[in-house]
Design an enzyme around this catalytic site. Structure first.
Site, PDB file in Angstrom:
ATOM      1  N   HIS A   1      42.401  41.773  42.083  1.00  0.00           N
ATOM      2  CA  HIS A   1      43.242  41.159  43.128  1.00  0.00           C
ATOM      3  C   HIS A   1      43.536  42.099  44.306  1.00  0.00           C
ATOM      4  O   HIS A   1      43.522  41.703  45.459  1.00  0.00           O
ATOM      5  CB  HIS A   1      44.554  40.666  42.500  1.00  0.00           C
ATOM      6  CG  HIS A   1      45.202  39.553  43.242  1.00  0.00           C
ATOM      7  ND1 HIS A   1      45.935  38.558  42.639  1.00  0.00           N
ATOM      8  CD2 HIS A   1      45.233  39.263  44.563  1.00  0.00           C
ATOM      9  CE1 HIS A   1      46.382  37.712  43.551  1.00  0.00           C
ATOM     10  NE2 HIS A   1      45.971  38.130  44.734  1.00  0.00           N
TER      11      HIS A   1
ATOM     12  N   ASP B   1      41.090  27.923  43.508  1.00  0.00           N
ATOM     13  CA  ASP B   1      41.344  29.367  43.521  1.00  0.00           C
ATOM     14  C   ASP B   1      42.707  29.654  42.881  1.00  0.00           C
ATOM     15  O   ASP B   1      43.710  29.083  43.299  1.00  0.00           O
ATOM     16  CB  ASP B   1      41.332  29.888  44.964  1.00  0.00           C
ATOM     17  CG  ASP B   1      41.496  31.394  44.980  1.00  0.00           C
ATOM     18  OD1 ASP B   1      40.490  32.087  44.760  1.00  0.00           O
ATOM     19  OD2 ASP B   1      42.637  31.866  45.174  1.00  0.00           O
TER      20      ASP B   1
ATOM     21  N   TYR C   1      50.423  34.146  40.795  1.00  0.00           N
ATOM     22  CA  TYR C   1      50.984  32.966  41.479  1.00  0.00           C
ATOM     23  C   TYR C   1      51.972  32.219  40.573  1.00  0.00           C
ATOM     24  O   TYR C   1      52.665  31.319  41.022  1.00  0.00           O
ATOM     25  CB  TYR C   1      49.871  32.007  41.941  1.00  0.00           C
ATOM     26  CG  TYR C   1      48.830  32.625  42.853  1.00  0.00           C
ATOM     27  CD1 TYR C   1      49.082  33.810  43.541  1.00  0.00           C
ATOM     28  CD2 TYR C   1      47.589  32.018  43.040  1.00  0.00           C
ATOM     29  CE1 TYR C   1      48.130  34.384  44.366  1.00  0.00           C
ATOM     30  CE2 TYR C   1      46.627  32.582  43.869  1.00  0.00           C
ATOM     31  CZ  TYR C   1      46.898  33.764  44.518  1.00  0.00           C
ATOM     32  OH  TYR C   1      45.945  34.328  45.339  1.00  0.00           O
TER      33      TYR C   1
ATOM     34  N   LYS D   1      42.076  36.040  39.260  1.00  0.00           N
ATOM     35  CA  LYS D   1      42.142  37.449  39.679  1.00  0.00           C
ATOM     36  C   LYS D   1      42.895  38.307  38.671  1.00  0.00           C
ATOM     37  O   LYS D   1      43.856  37.839  38.047  1.00  0.00           O
ATOM     38  CB  LYS D   1      42.831  37.536  41.058  1.00  0.00           C
ATOM     39  CG  LYS D   1      42.280  36.502  42.036  1.00  0.00           C
ATOM     40  CD  LYS D   1      42.831  36.587  43.420  1.00  0.00           C
ATOM     41  CE  LYS D   1      42.369  35.386  44.226  1.00  0.00           C
ATOM     42  NZ  LYS D   1      43.221  34.192  44.103  1.00  0.00           N
TER      43      LYS D   1
END
Ligand code: A2P
Length: 316
Positions: free
Chosen positions: A110, A43, A48, A77
């Site tokens: 997201h 994922d 990130y 996302k």
């Protein structure tokens, strides 16, 4: 490994590796170890800040013959600054380039929150764009284009409550197939899970272990510790398992998928082994009893002064 089956029979391995908070410099080895140990679901998300490194690890695992692309399930996302319909495909193309792949298995919006292009993380109310300006249905059209172009096999959402799901479902040609939200024994999300189940939307639990490595700014002093919960510890002792394994297995027993994050070899392995742990009905009932409705990722960072968003609307 148990899988969640999509409408076209694609199968998502129910337990995947989370990469939120996995720092550049450590996520490369985490992904490689995970794939060596047998993980097939990773994922990701551009916010990130580590998709390039994840991509390097994936590409090397494929080159080394450890795994094929087809055996992997890759989720990423769409960040909040690319909600305008024409920004969606380019955002996904950047993620594909970073992950070194031609397609995703699952692409998610997201958050049901839009911010100005390039704002990354909003610092003030003026960084936000109201949903009246860029409605979720417009963003969803961009997601449908991604699916129609074959850039992703499936599309879905993350951090959506029932109302936001209904908004998209009322005006779409491809219905959302997944919703990824915070879920753990202290926050079991039964109403949302029931809604997803009855609308063929797969449910993925993020922050399943309590995300204790998140920034202090997002923690509160009275936060209950999930891994130190007496009920969880008691069940773990009964099965000679660890508290983390009990929590992950609980997710799998509810037919949800779950994406624990770890960058530690021992814990990456331990988490995958949770898929072998059988919980009894009594265990499941006992865990059902510890739901305190405690949301950790409360979303207050979307509601500073001047923001058009409110927490009430966000989670409706
Ligand atoms: P680490 O990466 O050093 O293993 P979440 O998935 O809820 O976001 O939680 C991630 C946090 O939980 C990280 O701090 C991670 O640390 C830790 N963690 C991951 N797996 C386990 C485990 N099996 N037991 C205890 N802590 C774990």
């Amino acid at each position: 490994m148990k899988t969640l089956v999509f409408k076209n029979n694609d199968q998502m391995p129910a337990l995947g590796l989370g990469t939120w908070k996995s720092e550049p410099g450590e996520v490369y080895s985490a992904v490689k170890i995970a794939i060596q140990e047998g993980y097939r679901h990773i994922d990701c998300a551009p916010i990130y800040g580590n998709e390039k490194e994840v991509g390097q690890a994936l590409s090397e695992c494929i080159k080394e013959g450890l795994v094929t692309r087809e055996e992997l399930w890759l989720t990423s996302k769409l960040w909040n600054d690319a909600h305008a319909e024409t920004d969606v495909v380019p955002a996904l193309q950047q993620t594909l380039q970073d992950l070194q792949t031609d397609y995703l298995d699952l692409y998610l919006i997201h958050w049901p929150v839009a911010i100005h292009k390039g704002a990354q993380f909003p610092l003030s109310g003026s960084d936000f764009v109201a949903l009246t300006e860029i409605p979720l249905t417009e963003t969803w059209s961009g997601m449908e284009t991604c699916a129609n172009l074959g850039l992703t096999r499936h599309i879905g959402v993350s951090n959506f409550g029932i109302k936001a799901l209904q908004t998209v479902m009322a005006d779409c040609t491809i219905a959302p197939e997944a919703n990824q939200v915070e879920c753990h024994p202290h926050f079991q999300q039964n109403e949302l899970l029931d809604f997803c189940r009855s609308n063929n939307i797969h449910f993925t639990s993020y922050s399943p272990l309590g995300s204790m490595d998140r920034s202090e700014a997002f923690k509160s002093d009275d936060e209950p510790s999930l891994l130190e919960n007496k009920v969880i510890i008691g069940i773990a002792e009964l099965h000679q398992a660890t508290p983390a394994q009990v929590i992950l297995s609980w997710n799998l027993h509810r037919d949800t998928s779950v994406i624990p994050k770890s960058v530690n070899q021992k814990r990456i392995k331990e988490n995958l082994e949770a898929a072998q742990l059988e919980l009894s009905e009594a265990d499941m009932e006992a865990i059902a009893g510890i739901d305190s409705g405690y949301r950790m990722i409360h979303g207050a960072f979307w509601t500073p002064e001047g923001s058009p968003y409110t927490l009430e609307e966000l989670w409706a």
